[in-house]
Each structure stands twice: as C-alpha cells, then as structure tokens.
Design a protein around this motif. Structure first.
Motif, PDB file in Angstrom:
ATOM      1  N   LEU A 144     -85.693  40.745  30.024  1.00 22.51           N
ATOM      2  CA  LEU A 144     -86.488  40.476  28.814  1.00 22.51           C
ATOM      3  C   LEU A 144     -86.728  41.775  28.044  1.00 22.51           C
ATOM      4  N   GLY A 145     -85.646  42.484  27.755  1.00 26.08           N
ATOM      5  CA  GLY A 145     -85.747  43.716  26.974  1.00 26.08           C
ATOM      6  C   GLY A 145     -85.702  43.413  25.489  1.00 26.08           C
ATOM      7  N   ILE A 146     -85.229  44.370  24.710  1.00 31.10           N
ATOM      8  CA  ILE A 146     -85.192  44.239  23.244  1.00 31.10           C
ATOM      9  C   ILE A 146     -84.515  42.933  22.827  1.00 31.10           C
ATOM     10  N   MET A 147     -83.393  42.618  23.470  1.00 33.80           N
ATOM     11  CA  MET A 147     -82.634  41.418  23.094  1.00 33.80           C
ATOM     12  C   MET A 147     -83.123  40.170  23.827  1.00 33.80           C
ATOM     13  N   GLY A 148     -83.241  40.277  25.147  1.00 34.12           N
ATOM     14  CA  GLY A 148     -83.539  39.109  25.967  1.00 34.12           C
ATOM     15  C   GLY A 148     -84.832  38.414  25.579  1.00 34.12           C
ATOM     16  N   ALA A 174     -88.577  39.178  34.986  1.00 33.93           N
ATOM     17  CA  ALA A 174     -88.354  40.580  34.607  1.00 33.93           C
ATOM     18  C   ALA A 174     -89.012  41.426  35.677  1.00 33.93           C
ATOM     19  N   ARG A 175     -88.552  42.670  35.802  1.00 34.82           N
ATOM     20  CA  ARG A 175     -89.117  43.523  36.856  1.00 34.82           C
ATOM     21  C   ARG A 175     -90.569  43.865  36.567  1.00 34.82           C
ATOM     22  N   ARG A 176     -90.904  43.946  35.275  1.00 35.84           N
ATOM     23  CA  ARG A 176     -92.283  44.292  34.894  1.00 35.84           C
ATOM     24  C   ARG A 176     -93.000  43.029  34.387  1.00 35.84           C
ATOM     25  N   ALA A 177     -94.160  42.749  34.989  1.00 37.81           N
ATOM     26  CA  ALA A 177     -94.913  41.543  34.606  1.00 37.81           C
ATOM     27  C   ALA A 177     -95.237  41.566  33.115  1.00 37.81           C
ATOM     28  N   THR A 237     -78.436  35.648  32.010  1.00 40.73           N
ATOM     29  CA  THR A 237     -78.801  37.035  32.312  1.00 40.73           C
ATOM     30  C   THR A 237     -78.587  37.901  31.081  1.00 40.73           C
ATOM     31  N   MET A 238     -79.535  38.799  30.825  1.00 44.60           N
ATOM     32  CA  MET A 238     -79.437  39.729  29.693  1.00 44.60           C
ATOM     33  C   MET A 238     -80.023  41.064  30.148  1.00 44.60           C
ATOM     34  N   VAL A 239     -79.300  41.709  31.074  1.00 45.59           N
ATOM     35  CA  VAL A 239     -79.769  42.978  31.625  1.00 45.59           C
ATOM     36  C   VAL A 239     -78.859  44.109  31.122  1.00 45.59           C
ATOM     37  N   SER A 240     -78.957  45.309  31.715  1.00 44.75           N
ATOM     38  CA  SER A 240     -78.358  46.469  31.078  1.00 44.75           C
ATOM     39  C   SER A 240     -76.861  46.637  31.342  1.00 44.75           C
ATOM     40  N   ASP A 241     -76.491  46.766  32.613  1.00 41.76           N
ATOM     41  CA  ASP A 241     -75.133  47.222  32.938  1.00 41.76           C
ATOM     42  C   ASP A 241     -74.564  46.425  34.117  1.00 41.76           C
ATOM     43  N   PRO A 251     -73.879  47.114  37.328  1.00 43.43           N
ATOM     44  CA  PRO A 251     -74.608  47.057  38.613  1.00 43.43           C
ATOM     45  C   PRO A 251     -75.880  46.213  38.524  1.00 43.43           C
ATOM     46  N   ASP A 252     -76.475  46.140  37.330  1.00 40.69           N
ATOM     47  CA  ASP A 252     -77.693  45.324  37.169  1.00 40.69           C
ATOM     48  C   ASP A 252     -77.368  43.842  37.263  1.00 40.69           C
ATOM     49  N   VAL A 253     -76.273  43.433  36.619  1.00 36.72           N
ATOM     50  CA  VAL A 253     -75.855  42.023  36.709  1.00 36.72           C
ATOM     51  C   VAL A 253     -75.521  41.699  38.163  1.00 36.72           C
ATOM     52  N   SER A 287     -75.189  39.932  28.946  1.00 40.97           N
ATOM     53  CA  SER A 287     -75.211  41.394  28.943  1.00 40.97           C
ATOM     54  C   SER A 287     -73.823  41.900  28.563  1.00 40.97           C
ATOM     55  N   THR A 288     -73.730  43.169  28.180  1.00 39.34           N
ATOM     56  CA  THR A 288     -72.418  43.774  27.941  1.00 39.34           C
ATOM     57  C   THR A 288     -72.039  44.563  29.180  1.00 39.34           C
ATOM     58  N   ILE A 289     -71.007  44.087  29.890  1.00 41.26           N
ATOM     59  CA  ILE A 289     -70.609  44.763  31.141  1.00 41.26           C
ATOM     60  C   ILE A 289     -69.081  44.812  31.244  1.00 41.26           C
ATOM     61  N   GLY A 305     -83.660  49.284  17.905  1.00 37.87           N
ATOM     62  CA  GLY A 305     -82.235  49.123  17.780  1.00 37.87           C
ATOM     63  C   GLY A 305     -81.461  49.052  19.105  1.00 37.87           C
ATOM     64  N   PHE A 306     -80.329  49.578  19.005  1.00 36.37           N
ATOM     65  CA  PHE A 306     -79.394  49.611  20.130  1.00 36.37           C
ATOM     66  C   PHE A 306     -79.401  51.033  20.672  1.00 36.37           C
ATOM     67  N   LYS A 307     -79.864  51.151  21.929  1.00 40.23           N
ATOM     68  CA  LYS A 307     -80.048  52.489  22.497  1.00 40.23           C
ATOM     69  C   LYS A 307     -78.711  53.195  22.726  1.00 40.23           C
ATOM     70  N   ALA A 308     -78.709  54.511  22.450  1.00 45.86           N
ATOM     71  CA  ALA A 308     -77.495  55.312  22.644  1.00 45.86           C
ATOM     72  C   ALA A 308     -77.015  55.223  24.088  1.00 45.86           C
ATOM     73  N   CYS A 334     -73.323  54.257  25.116  1.00 49.38           N
ATOM     74  CA  CYS A 334     -72.561  55.178  25.960  1.00 49.38           C
ATOM     75  C   CYS A 334     -71.965  54.414  27.145  1.00 49.38           C
ATOM     76  N   LYS A 335     -72.781  53.539  27.751  1.00 50.51           N
ATOM     77  CA  LYS A 335     -72.334  52.694  28.864  1.00 50.51           C
ATOM     78  C   LYS A 335     -71.166  51.811  28.426  1.00 50.51           C
ATOM     79  N   ASP A 336     -71.256  51.237  27.223  1.00 45.30           N
ATOM     80  CA  ASP A 336     -70.184  50.355  26.744  1.00 45.30           C
ATOM     81  C   ASP A 336     -68.881  51.124  26.523  1.00 45.30           C
TER      82      ASP A 336
HETATM   83  P1  NAP Z   1     -83.088  46.825  27.089  1.00 46.65           P
HETATM   84  O1  NAP Z   1     -84.091  46.700  26.008  1.00 46.65           O
HETATM   85  O2  NAP Z   1     -82.922  48.128  27.804  1.00 46.65           O
HETATM   86  O3  NAP Z   1     -83.390  45.660  28.146  1.00 46.65           O
HETATM   87  C1  NAP Z   1     -82.691  45.512  29.335  1.00 46.65           C
HETATM   88  C2  NAP Z   1     -83.558  44.692  30.242  1.00 46.65           C
HETATM   89  O4  NAP Z   1     -82.860  44.431  31.459  1.00 46.65           O
HETATM   90  C3  NAP Z   1     -84.857  45.419  30.617  1.00 46.65           C
HETATM   91  O5  NAP Z   1     -85.930  44.541  30.422  1.00 46.65           O
HETATM   92  C4  NAP Z   1     -84.655  45.739  32.096  1.00 46.65           C
HETATM   93  O6  NAP Z   1     -85.831  45.695  32.830  1.00 46.65           O
HETATM   94  C5  NAP Z   1     -83.762  44.606  32.529  1.00 46.65           C
HETATM   95  N1  NAP Z   1     -83.028  44.959  33.732  1.00 46.65           N
HETATM   96  C6  NAP Z   1     -82.110  45.946  33.874  1.00 46.65           C
HETATM   97  N2  NAP Z   1     -81.660  45.972  35.121  1.00 46.65           N
HETATM   98  C7  NAP Z   1     -82.289  44.975  35.772  1.00 46.65           C
HETATM   99  C8  NAP Z   1     -82.257  44.514  37.113  1.00 46.65           C
HETATM  100  N3  NAP Z   1     -81.445  45.090  38.000  1.00 46.65           N
HETATM  101  N4  NAP Z   1     -83.062  43.477  37.456  1.00 46.65           N
HETATM  102  C9  NAP Z   1     -83.876  42.900  36.548  1.00 46.65           C
HETATM  103  N5  NAP Z   1     -83.966  43.314  35.254  1.00 46.65           N
HETATM  104  C10 NAP Z   1     -83.179  44.333  34.895  1.00 46.65           C
HETATM  105  O7  NAP Z   1     -81.635  46.428  26.567  1.00 46.65           O
HETATM  106  P2  NAP Z   1     -81.234  45.395  25.429  1.00 46.65           P
HETATM  107  O8  NAP Z   1     -81.086  46.154  24.169  1.00 46.65           O
HETATM  108  O9  NAP Z   1     -82.083  44.193  25.498  1.00 46.65           O
HETATM  109  O10 NAP Z   1     -79.748  45.059  25.905  1.00 46.65           O
HETATM  110  C11 NAP Z   1     -79.472  44.118  26.945  1.00 46.65           C
HETATM  111  C12 NAP Z   1     -77.959  43.964  27.043  1.00 46.65           C
HETATM  112  O11 NAP Z   1     -77.455  43.495  25.780  1.00 46.65           O
HETATM  113  C13 NAP Z   1     -77.208  45.263  27.351  1.00 46.65           C
HETATM  114  O12 NAP Z   1     -76.087  45.001  28.147  1.00 46.65           O
HETATM  115  C14 NAP Z   1     -76.793  45.735  25.963  1.00 46.65           C
HETATM  116  O13 NAP Z   1     -75.658  46.571  26.022  1.00 46.65           O
HETATM  117  C15 NAP Z   1     -76.518  44.421  25.257  1.00 46.65           C
HETATM  118  N6  NAP Z   1     -76.681  44.417  23.784  1.00 46.65           N
HETATM  119  C16 NAP Z   1     -77.719  45.022  23.169  1.00 46.65           C
HETATM  120  C17 NAP Z   1     -77.819  44.991  21.767  1.00 46.65           C
HETATM  121  C18 NAP Z   1     -78.939  45.674  21.017  1.00 46.65           C
HETATM  122  O14 NAP Z   1     -78.815  45.841  19.789  1.00 46.65           O
HETATM  123  N7  NAP Z   1     -80.033  46.074  21.643  1.00 46.65           N
HETATM  124  C19 NAP Z   1     -76.869  44.311  21.032  1.00 46.65           C
HETATM  125  C20 NAP Z   1     -75.839  43.661  21.692  1.00 46.65           C
HETATM  126  C21 NAP Z   1     -75.752  43.712  23.060  1.00 46.65           C
HETATM  127  P3  NAP Z   1     -86.857  46.944  32.866  1.00 46.65           P
HETATM  128  O15 NAP Z   1     -87.620  46.832  31.579  1.00 46.65           O
HETATM  129  O16 NAP Z   1     -87.682  46.685  34.083  1.00 46.65           O
HETATM  130  O17 NAP Z   1     -86.030  48.193  32.961  1.00 46.65           O
END
Ligand code: NAP
Length: 291
Positions: free
Chosen positions: A9-13, A31-34, A63-67, A69-71, A95-97, A231-234, A238-240
C-alpha cells in the motif's frame, strides 16, 4: 463483487486499492506498517496480519510491492500467499519486476493450481488516483479475462501482451523509453540554459512540436521548478533499469542508451537521491555538464 487480497500500500497500491473499494469490492489488505493500512480500513477494508491471512479470505490476490525479492517474499515466504490461497484462485502481480523471475513464480504457483497474471502499470500516482493507468498483462488469456473487470477499475488502457512475463517485458520497454527520454529532456533544458536561453521558454515551444512528450510536459516542469517530490522514486527506476539491463544481457542484446541511462540513474541513487522523483536525473546531468 470480488473478494480481493491487496498487498503493498505504497504510493501506487493505496490509490489502486481505494479505487477497488470505491467500486464496491471487498478488500483484505496487508502492509508491513499498520499506518499504511489505516486509511483503507477507514474506507471499509479489512486489515490482515500477513499476505496469507489476506489471501485466505479472497479469490483474487493483487500485489503491488517494490522489487522481485519482495514479490517472492509476499508469495512464497513465511506467511506468503501460496500457503493460504485456494486452488483455482488468481494472483495478479502489478509490481514492476523481472520477467524471468515472473515466469518462475508462475510455475511455482501453478503447482498449487494458483494462476499468476503479471500486470505492471504505467501512469504514475496521478494515473493510480484517477483509475487511468496503462496496464500491460502477461499470462493465460483466461486469467486476463477473469482479471479484466478489476483491471478496468484501476486502468483505462489495458493490453494483454502475451504469455507469462510478457507484461513485465512490456513494462521494461516502457522504462527503457522513459529513462532515456528523461535524460534527453534534462540535456535539452541544460543545453538551453548553457546557451544563455530561457529553458522554460524553450520547453514551452517544444511542447507544441515533434519533441512533445509526457516526459517533457511533466518531468520537464519538475526540472525547471527543481521540484523532485516523488512521484516515481529514482530508486525504483534504478531497479527497473537494472532488471532491464539484466534481461538484455541474458538475451545477448546490447542497448547502449539503456546502459547510459542506467548508469546516470545509479549515480543519482548513490548520491543519496533514491527517494527523489526520477526527474532528479537532471541534477546528475547538470553536475556532470558543469564539471
Ligand atoms: P512505494 O511507494 O515504495 O511502495 C511500495 C510498497 O511495497 C510499500 O508500501 C512497501 O512497504 C511495500 N513492500 C515492499 N516490500 C514488501 C514486502 N516484502 N512485504 C510487504 N510489503 C512490501 O512504491 P510505489 O511507487 O507504490 O511502487 C510500487 C510498484 O509499482 C514498484 O514495483 C514500482 O516500480 C511500480 N510503479 C510505480 C510507479 C510510480 O509512479 N510510483 C509507476 C508505475 C509502476 P513499506 O512501506 O513497509 O516499505
């Protein structure tokens, strides 16, 4: 209405989950954080202790997590989806992986009769808020059709690219294009400034011609205003680029533009800019040009 587990449940989720809730679906969020779950719980979602806890109560798991290994952790780790999702259920990884890892995950899930659809997105936070994402999907056609009503809540431009991993390949193509366009945009604006010309006026002119792009429009404005709130974090970009470079290397394909853009994005992250918007690549360009 569908019972959906939503993990990440980050920026996108958080925005995508909110749209599914608003469309009337029943959400089980983890999500890991309540604190990340609280706003969705207020809107009617059920908070879950683990991905398995969420998946147990749902027929579709998003699922909408970072990378990569997270998926992997969310799907297969202790408390992972695979331990609780019902046979015949659907996992949709947005997620983008790595495409190669995605195919491996799909095979592992299929042993429990769980189908994986890869469905990464483009369109940024604004697209997520508006339910207007571009979604590129990979996996069996039947799984795509099953997911389509949910994808339509989150996105507007939805394409089934092909089999498992094909969505992630399309997303890698997207990131290759976007990164090099950000680099080109930064260079053009820096070139204008170095020539003693107003870069803002140059951008204004270019927006009406062949060089127009969403990157010049959105990222160009961020560069001119020096506003790099994500926005979209660097770090994610970089991971992509790292994943795309690894795929290209594995295929024996040489992509010089990708290599350069990945190198510059890595410089930005190494200099402490990982949490900035990836438009901050302009800072690296500026520093390098003025050296
Ligand atoms: P983000 O704000 O960093 O959110 C990622 C979320 O995933 C965080 O809430 C994080 O939890 C959670 N997470 C990561 N690893 C986890 C794990 N092992 N178990 C449970 N939760 C986990 O990133 P985002 O911008 O939403 O992006 C999510 C995905 O979409 C990425 O793959 C990104 O590349 C892709 N994407 C992003 C955008 C964009 O503009 N932002 C656009 C297109 C695609 P914590 O808060 O606890 O760390």
């Amino acid at each position: 209405m569908e019972k959906i587990a939503f993990i990440g449940l980050g920026i996108m989720g958080r925005q995508m989950a909110a749209n599914l809730l608003a469309a009337g679906h029943k959400l089980f969020v983890h999500a890991r954080r309540a604190a990340a779950m609280a706003p969705l719980v207020e809107q009617g979602a059920t908070a879950c202790r683990s991905p398995a806890d969420a998946a147990r109560q749902a027929g579709v798991c998003i699922t909408m997590v970072s990378d990569t290994p997270d998926v992997e952790e969310v799907l297969f780790g202790a408390g992972g989806v695979i331990h609780a999702a019902a046979a015949g259920s659907l996992a949709v990884d947005m997620s983008t992986i790595s495409p190669e890892a995605t195919r491996g995950f799909a095979a592992r899930l299929s042993e429990k009769d769980i189908t994986l659809l890869d469905a990464p997105v483009s369109g940024g936070e604004a697209g997520a808020v508006e339910g207007a994402l571009s979604i590129m999907a990979g996996g069996p056609k039947a799984a795509f059709e099953r997911a389509l009503p949910l994808l339509r809540v989150m996105g507007k431009h939805i394409v089934h690219i092909g089999g498992s991993g094909a969505g992630q390949v399309a997303k890698a193509c997207n990131q290759i294009l976007v990164a090099q366009t950000i680099l080109a945009c930064a260079e053009a604006l820096e070139f204008a400034a170095a020539a003693g010309v107003d870069a803002a006026r140059v951008r204004e002119a270019l927006l009406g011609g062949f060089a127009n792009s969403r990157i010049l429009e959105v990222h160009g404005r961020r560069m001119l205003e020096d506003d790099y709130r994500p926005g979209f974090k660097a770090a994610l970009h970089c991971k992509d680029l790292r994943n795309a470079s690894a795929s290209a290397a594995a295929m024996g394909v040489r992509l010089d533009g990708l290599t350069l853009a990945a190198e510059r994005m890595r410089e930005l992250v190494d200099a402490g800019g990982g949490d900035l918007d990836s438009a901050a690549l302009a800072k690296v360009v500026r520093d390098n040009l003025r050296r």
